[in-house]
Scaffold this motif. Structure first.
Motif, PDB file in Angstrom:
ATOM      1  N   LYS A  76       0.827  -1.197   0.000  1.00 36.52           N
ATOM      2  CA  LYS A  76       0.000   0.000   0.000  1.00 36.52           C
ATOM      3  C   LYS A  76       0.872   1.262   0.000  1.00 36.52           C
ATOM      4  O   LYS A  76       0.627   2.206  -0.753  1.00 36.52           O
ATOM      5  N   LEU A  77       1.916   1.268   0.840  1.00 35.72           N
ATOM      6  CA  LEU A  77       2.826   2.409   0.895  1.00 35.72           C
ATOM      7  C   LEU A  77       3.543   2.598  -0.438  1.00 35.72           C
ATOM      8  O   LEU A  77       3.647   3.725  -0.943  1.00 35.72           O
ATOM      9  N   ALA A  78       4.023   1.512  -1.011  1.00 37.29           N
ATOM     10  CA  ALA A  78       4.744   1.595  -2.279  1.00 37.29           C
ATOM     11  C   ALA A  78       3.838   2.121  -3.385  1.00 37.29           C
ATOM     12  O   ALA A  78       4.256   2.936  -4.210  1.00 37.29           O
ATOM     13  N   ARG A  79       2.591   1.706  -3.408  1.00 34.63           N
ATOM     14  CA  ARG A  79       1.666   2.149  -4.451  1.00 34.63           C
ATOM     15  C   ARG A  79       1.253   3.610  -4.263  1.00 34.63           C
ATOM     16  O   ARG A  79       1.216   4.378  -5.212  1.00 34.63           O
ATOM     17  N   GLU A  80       0.947   3.998  -3.016  1.00 36.94           N
ATOM     18  CA  GLU A  80       0.430   5.343  -2.774  1.00 36.94           C
ATOM     19  C   GLU A  80       1.511   6.419  -2.784  1.00 36.94           C
ATOM     20  O   GLU A  80       1.317   7.494  -3.336  1.00 36.94           O
ATOM     21  N   LYS A  81       2.643   6.127  -2.190  1.00 39.02           N
ATOM     22  CA  LYS A  81       3.654   7.169  -2.050  1.00 39.02           C
ATOM     23  C   LYS A  81       4.660   7.175  -3.204  1.00 39.02           C
ATOM     24  O   LYS A  81       5.059   8.231  -3.674  1.00 39.02           O
ATOM     25  N   TYR A  82       5.049   6.003  -3.654  1.00 39.45           N
ATOM     26  CA  TYR A  82       6.099   5.919  -4.665  1.00 39.45           C
ATOM     27  C   TYR A  82       5.568   5.549  -6.051  1.00 39.45           C
ATOM     28  O   TYR A  82       6.351   5.386  -6.984  1.00 39.45           O
ATOM     29  N   TYR A  83       4.248   5.419  -6.180  1.00 38.55           N
ATOM     30  CA  TYR A  83       3.578   5.118  -7.452  1.00 38.55           C
ATOM     31  C   TYR A  83       4.137   3.864  -8.129  1.00 38.55           C
ATOM     32  O   TYR A  83       4.291   3.805  -9.348  1.00 38.55           O
ATOM     33  N   MET A  84       4.480   2.862  -7.359  1.00 38.25           N
ATOM     34  CA  MET A  84       4.964   1.604  -7.918  1.00 38.25           C
ATOM     35  C   MET A  84       3.770   0.777  -8.388  1.00 38.25           C
ATOM     36  O   MET A  84       2.657   0.947  -7.922  1.00 38.25           O
ATOM     37  N   LYS A  85       4.037  -0.100  -9.325  1.00 38.93           N
ATOM     38  CA  LYS A  85       2.958  -0.931  -9.866  1.00 38.93           C
ATOM     39  C   LYS A  85       3.495  -2.313 -10.184  1.00 38.93           C
ATOM     40  O   LYS A  85       4.696  -2.543 -10.257  1.00 38.93           O
ATOM     41  N   ARG A  86       2.564  -3.201 -10.423  1.00 38.91           N
ATOM     42  CA  ARG A  86       2.944  -4.536 -10.877  1.00 38.91           C
ATOM     43  C   ARG A  86       3.178  -4.479 -12.382  1.00 38.91           C
ATOM     44  O   ARG A  86       2.804  -3.527 -13.062  1.00 38.91           O
ATOM     45  N   ASP A  87       3.766  -5.533 -12.930  1.00 37.78           N
ATOM     46  CA  ASP A  87       4.126  -5.536 -14.338  1.00 37.78           C
ATOM     47  C   ASP A  87       2.914  -5.420 -15.257  1.00 37.78           C
ATOM     48  O   ASP A  87       2.979  -4.798 -16.308  1.00 37.78           O
ATOM     49  N   ASN A  88       1.805  -6.005 -14.880  1.00 38.62           N
ATOM     50  CA  ASN A  88       0.658  -6.022 -15.783  1.00 38.62           C
ATOM     51  C   ASN A  88      -0.368  -4.934 -15.447  1.00 38.62           C
ATOM     52  O   ASN A  88      -1.515  -5.035 -15.847  1.00 38.62           O
ATOM     53  N   GLU A  89       0.000  -3.889 -14.737  1.00 38.02           N
ATOM     54  CA  GLU A  89      -0.931  -2.844 -14.334  1.00 38.02           C
ATOM     55  C   GLU A  89      -0.560  -1.510 -14.962  1.00 38.02           C
ATOM     56  O   GLU A  89       0.586  -1.276 -15.340  1.00 38.02           O
ATOM     57  N   GLU A  90      -1.556  -0.642 -15.036  1.00 35.00           N
ATOM     58  CA  GLU A  90      -1.318   0.748 -15.416  1.00 35.00           C
ATOM     59  C   GLU A  90      -1.858   1.624 -14.300  1.00 35.00           C
ATOM     60  O   GLU A  90      -2.884   1.318 -13.704  1.00 35.00           O
ATOM     61  N   ILE A  91      -1.170   2.728 -14.051  1.00 35.46           N
ATOM     62  CA  ILE A  91      -1.575   3.630 -12.974  1.00 35.46           C
ATOM     63  C   ILE A  91      -1.983   4.959 -13.585  1.00 35.46           C
ATOM     64  O   ILE A  91      -1.281   5.511 -14.438  1.00 35.46           O
ATOM     65  N   TYR A  92      -3.130   5.456 -13.148  1.00 30.37           N
ATOM     66  CA  TYR A  92      -3.604   6.765 -13.557  1.00 30.37           C
ATOM     67  C   TYR A  92      -3.643   7.650 -12.319  1.00 30.37           C
ATOM     68  O   TYR A  92      -4.267   7.308 -11.323  1.00 30.37           O
ATOM     69  N   ILE A  93      -2.971   8.792 -12.405  1.00 26.77           N
ATOM     70  CA  ILE A  93      -2.959   9.737 -11.294  1.00 26.77           C
ATOM     71  C   ILE A  93      -3.915  10.864 -11.641  1.00 26.77           C
ATOM     72  O   ILE A  93      -3.743  11.559 -12.641  1.00 26.77           O
ATOM     73  N   ILE A  94      -4.920  11.035 -10.802  1.00 29.39           N
ATOM     74  CA  ILE A  94      -5.923  12.064 -11.025  1.00 29.39           C
ATOM     75  C   ILE A  94      -5.648  13.200 -10.043  1.00 29.39           C
ATOM     76  O   ILE A  94      -5.629  13.008  -8.832  1.00 29.39           O
ATOM     77  N   GLU A  95      -5.422  14.387 -10.614  1.00 29.25           N
ATOM     78  CA  GLU A  95      -5.196  15.551  -9.769  1.00 29.25           C
ATOM     79  C   GLU A  95      -6.349  16.520  -9.984  1.00 29.25           C
ATOM     80  O   GLU A  95      -6.765  16.773 -11.109  1.00 29.25           O
ATOM     81  N   TYR A  96      -6.830  17.062  -8.910  1.00 29.51           N
ATOM     82  CA  TYR A  96      -7.914  18.028  -8.961  1.00 29.51           C
ATOM     83  C   TYR A  96      -7.342  19.436  -9.061  1.00 29.51           C
ATOM     84  O   TYR A  96      -6.182  19.677  -8.741  1.00 29.51           O
ATOM     85  N   GLU A  97      -8.174  20.362  -9.513  1.00 26.32           N
ATOM     86  CA  GLU A  97      -7.695  21.728  -9.719  1.00 26.32           C
ATOM     87  C   GLU A  97      -7.171  22.357  -8.427  1.00 26.32           C
ATOM     88  O   GLU A  97      -6.170  23.062  -8.454  1.00 26.32           O
ATOM     89  N   ASP A  98      -7.839  22.125  -7.333  1.00 28.43           N
ATOM     90  CA  ASP A  98      -7.384  22.728  -6.082  1.00 28.43           C
ATOM     91  C   ASP A  98      -6.031  22.180  -5.642  1.00 28.43           C
ATOM     92  O   ASP A  98      -5.230  22.887  -5.036  1.00 28.43           O
ATOM     93  N   SER A  99      -5.707  20.942  -5.957  1.00 28.52           N
ATOM     94  CA  SER A  99      -4.393  20.415  -5.591  1.00 28.52           C
ATOM     95  C   SER A  99      -3.319  20.964  -6.509  1.00 28.52           C
ATOM     96  O   SER A  99      -2.164  21.106  -6.113  1.00 28.52           O
ATOM     97  N   LEU A 100      -3.657  21.289  -7.748  1.00 29.94           N
ATOM     98  CA  LEU A 100      -2.684  21.870  -8.660  1.00 29.94           C
ATOM     99  C   LEU A 100      -2.318  23.294  -8.237  1.00 29.94           C
ATOM    100  O   LEU A 100      -1.176  23.715  -8.345  1.00 29.94           O
ATOM    101  N   LYS A 101      -3.269  24.055  -7.710  1.00 26.99           N
ATOM    102  CA  LYS A 101      -2.992  25.404  -7.243  1.00 26.99           C
ATOM    103  C   LYS A 101      -2.004  25.389  -6.090  1.00 26.99           C
ATOM    104  O   LYS A 101      -1.124  26.217  -6.001  1.00 26.99           O
TER     105      LYS A 101
END
Length: 105
Positions: A76-101
């Motif tokens: 869970k830590l590796a996936r959430e903090k370091y954006y690690m994934k398994r070989d057969n997965e794709e990760i999509y990072i969704i950022e909201y406008e308020d977090s971009l500001k």
């Protein structure tokens, strides 16, 4: 005019003078003065607040250590903090406008 003399008459008494000098000495000049006690009490209150803060931080760290002691917690830590994934997965990072500001500032 009579009241002025009664105040002065009170200070002519040796016991009143001794009590006033003793009170002033104890409040301001003595090693155990009120000022020093006040400073020490303030410092103790600050240290108690700091102690509570560190106790809370220790509890948070113990929970984090307990969570990371399992395989699922590490993943869970590796996936959430370091954006690690398994070989057969794709990760999509969704950022909201308020977090971009917040990142731009």
């Amino acid at each position: 005019m009579n009241t002025k003399r009664s105040y002065i008459k009170g200070f002519k008494n040796i016991f009143v003078i001794i009590i006033v000098v003793f009170a002033v000495w104890m409040l301001f000049f003595d090693a155990n003065s009120w000022l020093i006690h006040h400073e020490l009490n303030t410092e103790m209150d600050d240290l108690e607040a700091e102690k509570e803060y560190y106790k809370n931080e220790i509890e948070k760290d113990k929970k984090a250590i307990k969570e990371l002691s399992t395989e699922e917690g590490i993943e869970k830590l590796a996936r959430e903090k370091y954006y690690m994934k398994r070989d057969n997965e794709e990760i999509y990072i969704i950022e909201y406008e308020d977090s971009l500001k917040n990142k731009q500032q």
